[in-house]
Motif scaffolding. Structure first.
Motif, mmCIF file in Angstrom:
data_model
loop_
_atom_site.group_PDB
_atom_site.id
_atom_site.type_symbol
_atom_site.label_atom_id
_atom_site.label_comp_id
_atom_site.label_asym_id
_atom_site.label_seq_id
_atom_site.Cartn_x
_atom_site.Cartn_y
_atom_site.Cartn_z
ATOM 1 N N ILE A 19 -10.975 3.413 0.503
ATOM 2 C CA ILE A 19 -10.691 2.936 -0.219
ATOM 3 C C ILE A 19 -9.482 3.917 -1.703
ATOM 4 C CG2 ILE A 19 -11.063 1.965 -3.425
ATOM 5 C CD1 ILE A 19 -12.157 0.090 -1.199
ATOM 6 N N LEU A 20 -8.105 3.164 -1.960
ATOM 7 C CA LEU A 20 -6.995 3.832 -2.238
ATOM 8 C C LEU A 20 -7.178 3.465 -4.098
ATOM 9 C CD1 LEU A 20 -4.948 6.001 -2.815
ATOM 10 C CD2 LEU A 20 -3.289 3.786 -2.274
ATOM 11 N N LYS A 21 -8.231 4.021 -4.950
ATOM 12 C CA LYS A 21 -7.765 3.622 -6.399
ATOM 13 C C LYS A 21 -5.982 4.271 -6.953
ATOM 14 C CE LYS A 21 -10.842 3.019 -9.218
ATOM 15 N NZ LYS A 21 -11.949 3.492 -10.279
ATOM 16 N N SER A 98 -13.645 -11.360 -0.459
ATOM 17 C CA SER A 98 -13.278 -10.356 -0.789
ATOM 18 C C SER A 98 -13.135 -8.868 -0.597
ATOM 19 C CB SER A 98 -13.295 -10.730 -2.867
ATOM 20 O OG SER A 98 -12.585 -8.543 -3.184
ATOM 21 N N PHE A 99 -12.413 -7.855 0.311
ATOM 22 C CA PHE A 99 -12.752 -7.175 0.703
ATOM 23 C C PHE A 99 -13.288 -5.999 -0.871
ATOM 24 C CE2 PHE A 99 -11.461 -2.162 0.833
ATOM 25 C CZ PHE A 99 -11.869 -2.642 2.773
ATOM 26 N N THR A 100 -12.806 -5.620 -1.837
ATOM 27 C CA THR A 100 -13.357 -4.574 -2.366
ATOM 28 C C THR A 100 -14.501 -4.812 -3.093
ATOM 29 O OG1 THR A 100 -11.591 -5.117 -4.388
ATOM 30 C CG2 THR A 100 -11.064 -3.505 -3.471
ATOM 31 N N ILE A 123 3.001 -12.084 -2.813
ATOM 32 C CA ILE A 123 3.380 -10.694 -3.378
ATOM 33 C C ILE A 123 1.973 -10.238 -4.038
ATOM 34 C CG2 ILE A 123 4.166 -8.646 -4.709
ATOM 35 C CD1 ILE A 123 6.413 -10.184 -2.875
ATOM 36 N N ASP A 124 1.360 -8.758 -3.157
ATOM 37 C CA ASP A 124 0.092 -8.411 -3.359
ATOM 38 C C ASP A 124 0.453 -6.880 -3.427
ATOM 39 O OD1 ASP A 124 -2.773 -9.232 -4.217
ATOM 40 O OD2 ASP A 124 -3.264 -9.618 -2.527
ATOM 41 N N ASP A 125 -1.036 -6.791 -3.972
ATOM 42 C CA ASP A 125 -0.879 -5.175 -4.623
ATOM 43 C C ASP A 125 -1.321 -4.379 -2.823
ATOM 44 O OD1 ASP A 125 -3.065 -6.102 -4.522
ATOM 45 O OD2 ASP A 125 -3.701 -4.575 -6.140
ATOM 46 N N PHE A 126 -2.414 -4.810 -2.198
ATOM 47 C CA PHE A 126 -2.999 -4.117 -1.121
ATOM 48 C C PHE A 126 -2.442 -5.582 0.188
ATOM 49 C CE2 PHE A 126 -4.140 -0.465 -3.859
ATOM 50 C CZ PHE A 126 -4.021 0.268 -3.173
ATOM 51 N N LEU A 127 -2.691 -5.073 1.221
ATOM 52 C CA LEU A 127 -2.651 -5.208 2.654
ATOM 53 C C LEU A 127 -4.229 -4.970 3.102
ATOM 54 C CD1 LEU A 127 -2.655 -7.556 4.468
ATOM 55 C CD2 LEU A 127 -0.930 -6.602 5.628
ATOM 56 N N ALA A 128 -4.972 -5.126 3.015
ATOM 57 C CA ALA A 128 -6.278 -4.566 3.792
ATOM 58 C C ALA A 128 -6.808 -4.662 5.318
ATOM 59 C CB ALA A 128 -6.965 -4.179 2.929
ATOM 60 N N ASN A 129 -7.643 -5.535 5.228
ATOM 61 C CA ASN A 129 -7.648 -6.921 6.496
ATOM 62 C C ASN A 129 -7.153 -8.305 6.218
ATOM 63 O OD1 ASN A 129 -10.265 -5.042 7.196
ATOM 64 N ND2 ASN A 129 -11.239 -5.116 5.501
ATOM 65 N N GLY A 130 -6.188 -8.294 5.416
ATOM 66 C CA GLY A 130 -5.376 -9.868 4.968
ATOM 67 C C GLY A 130 -6.000 -10.738 5.030
ATOM 68 N N GLU A 131 -7.445 -10.883 4.953
ATOM 69 C CA GLU A 131 -8.435 -12.138 3.991
ATOM 70 C C GLU A 131 -7.298 -13.013 3.076
ATOM 71 O OE1 GLU A 131 -10.387 -13.669 5.746
ATOM 72 O OE2 GLU A 131 -10.625 -12.194 6.943
ATOM 73 N N ALA A 132 -7.248 -12.153 1.880
ATOM 74 C CA ALA A 132 -6.147 -12.585 0.715
ATOM 75 C C ALA A 132 -5.628 -13.226 0.863
ATOM 76 C CB ALA A 132 -6.426 -11.545 -0.503
ATOM 77 N N ALA A 133 -4.508 -12.616 1.972
ATOM 78 C CA ALA A 133 -3.396 -12.953 1.720
ATOM 79 C C ALA A 133 -3.410 -13.891 2.965
ATOM 80 C CB ALA A 133 -2.808 -12.271 3.047
ATOM 81 N N GLU A 155 -0.317 -1.193 1.914
ATOM 82 C CA GLU A 155 -0.728 -1.584 3.788
ATOM 83 C C GLU A 155 -1.252 -0.241 4.384
ATOM 84 O OE1 GLU A 155 2.102 -2.242 6.756
ATOM 85 O OE2 GLU A 155 0.881 -2.562 7.832
ATOM 86 N N LYS A 156 -2.799 -0.977 4.412
ATOM 87 C CA LYS A 156 -3.465 0.870 5.229
ATOM 88 C C LYS A 156 -3.346 0.071 6.004
ATOM 89 C CE LYS A 156 -6.804 -0.784 1.394
ATOM 90 N NZ LYS A 156 -8.001 -0.917 1.385
ATOM 91 N N THR A 157 -2.816 1.188 7.388
ATOM 92 C CA THR A 157 -2.023 0.344 8.883
ATOM 93 C C THR A 157 -3.565 0.925 9.217
ATOM 94 O OG1 THR A 157 -2.113 2.734 8.711
ATOM 95 C CG2 THR A 157 -0.009 0.885 8.303
HETATM 96 P P1 5GP Z 1 -7.767 -8.002 1.768
HETATM 97 O O1 5GP Z 1 -8.036 -9.356 1.909
HETATM 98 O O2 5GP Z 1 -6.032 -7.497 2.672
HETATM 99 O O3 5GP Z 1 -8.772 -6.886 3.155
HETATM 100 O O4 5GP Z 1 -7.657 -7.275 0.492
HETATM 101 C C1 5GP Z 1 -6.705 -7.357 -0.152
HETATM 102 C C2 5GP Z 1 -7.147 -7.380 -1.452
HETATM 103 O O5 5GP Z 1 -7.822 -6.397 -1.131
HETATM 104 C C3 5GP Z 1 -5.992 -7.353 -2.184
HETATM 105 O O6 5GP Z 1 -5.034 -7.981 -3.141
HETATM 106 C C4 5GP Z 1 -6.053 -6.092 -3.196
HETATM 107 O O7 5GP Z 1 -6.882 -6.176 -4.419
HETATM 108 C C5 5GP Z 1 -7.452 -5.376 -2.631
HETATM 109 N N1 5GP Z 1 -7.644 -4.247 -1.698
HETATM 110 C C6 5GP Z 1 -7.704 -3.310 -0.720
HETATM 111 N N2 5GP Z 1 -7.669 -3.097 -0.354
HETATM 112 C C7 5GP Z 1 -7.994 -1.684 -1.584
HETATM 113 C C8 5GP Z 1 -7.976 -0.134 -2.124
HETATM 114 O O8 5GP Z 1 -7.725 0.543 -0.977
HETATM 115 N N3 5GP Z 1 -7.710 -0.595 -3.239
HETATM 116 C C9 5GP Z 1 -7.383 -1.300 -4.181
HETATM 117 N N4 5GP Z 1 -7.428 -1.388 -5.567
HETATM 118 N N5 5GP Z 1 -7.978 -2.483 -4.037
HETATM 119 C C10 5GP Z 1 -7.664 -3.099 -2.213
#
Ligand code: 5GP
Length: 190
Positions: A19-21, A98-100, A123-133, A155-157
């Motif tokens: 997790i990055l803030k 939700s990832f977070t 458009i979104d702030d983060f791409l992590a596991n791609g669930e939101a996208a 993007e967290k690769t």
């Molecule tokens: P994903 O669905 O790709 O796992 O996560 C995407 C969503 O989770 C983003 O819209 C973002 O709000 C949140 N998120 C994922 N990783 C991080 C992180 O490292 N820091 C923050 N602040 N939000 C994250």
């Protein structure tokens, strides 16, 4: 995008290896000048693609998505997080994990604002596991729209978001790509 990478280096806080803030310039306090530059980058990258609307998931993607919409002279659609029991004929809905927050939520959009005539950039702030996208893509497709691609600030690769989206034929444009994190240390992919 060098300017975004620099801000992450200076102000980003790696809470742990996952997790990055970025609360001081993206998620809590927002830097409008940086968001405008982000919007300009996405507008340049996705120009001449026949895009009709920008979409984001509330709430942390709104600032960069609004700037992108302004730069591309297009409307912004905010995909809403709503309680799942809402029954409304004019709403399309889908469930997202939700990832977070480690919970699920219902994502919805009104049929008034998205139709088969739309080609949408997400458009979104983060791409992590791609669930939101993936949830946003599913929702837009339920509304019979097509998806032009997805633009993310960070993007967290080391998480599988990009692969998940590539498997669905979705192009990802990430302005900063983080390869590795540990408390107090961030390494970029590029
Ligand atoms: P994903 O669905 O790709 O796992 O996560 C995407 C969503 O989770 C983003 O819209 C973002 O709000 C949140 N998120 C994922 N990783 C991080 C992180 O490292 N820091 C923050 N602040 N939000 C994250």
């Amino acid at each position: 995008m060098k300017e975004l990478q620099n801000r992450i280096m200076i102000e980003g806080v790696a809470v742990n290896s996952e997790i990055l803030k970025v609360d001081s310039f993206v998620n809590h306090q927002v830097d409008p000048a940086l968001m405008l530059h982000v919007g300009q980058e996405f507008a340049e990258h996705f120009k001449n693609r026949g895009i009709t609307k920008i979409a984001t998931i509330e709430s942390s993607g709104i600032a960069p998505a609004l700037m992108t919409a302004q730069c591309m002279q297009l409307p912004l659609i905010i995909l809403k997080k709503q309680p799942s029991k809402v029954l409304n004929d004019s709403l399309y809905q889908t469930q997202v994990t939700s990832f977070t927050k480690e919970m699920s939520y219902e994502l919805s959009v009104s049929s008034k604002y998205i139709s088969e005539n739309d080609h949408v950039l997400i458009i979104d702030d983060f791409l992590a596991n791609g669930e939101a996208a993936t949830g946003a893509i599913r929702l837009l497709r339920k509304a019979h729209a097509t998806v032009a691609g997805i633009g993310v600030l960070i993007e967290k690769t080391f998480q599988p978001g990009r692969e998940k989206l590539a498997a669905q034929g979705i192009e990802v444009c990430a302005l900063a790509r983080i390869r590795h994190m540990e408390a107090g240390h961030i390494t970029f992919a590029d």
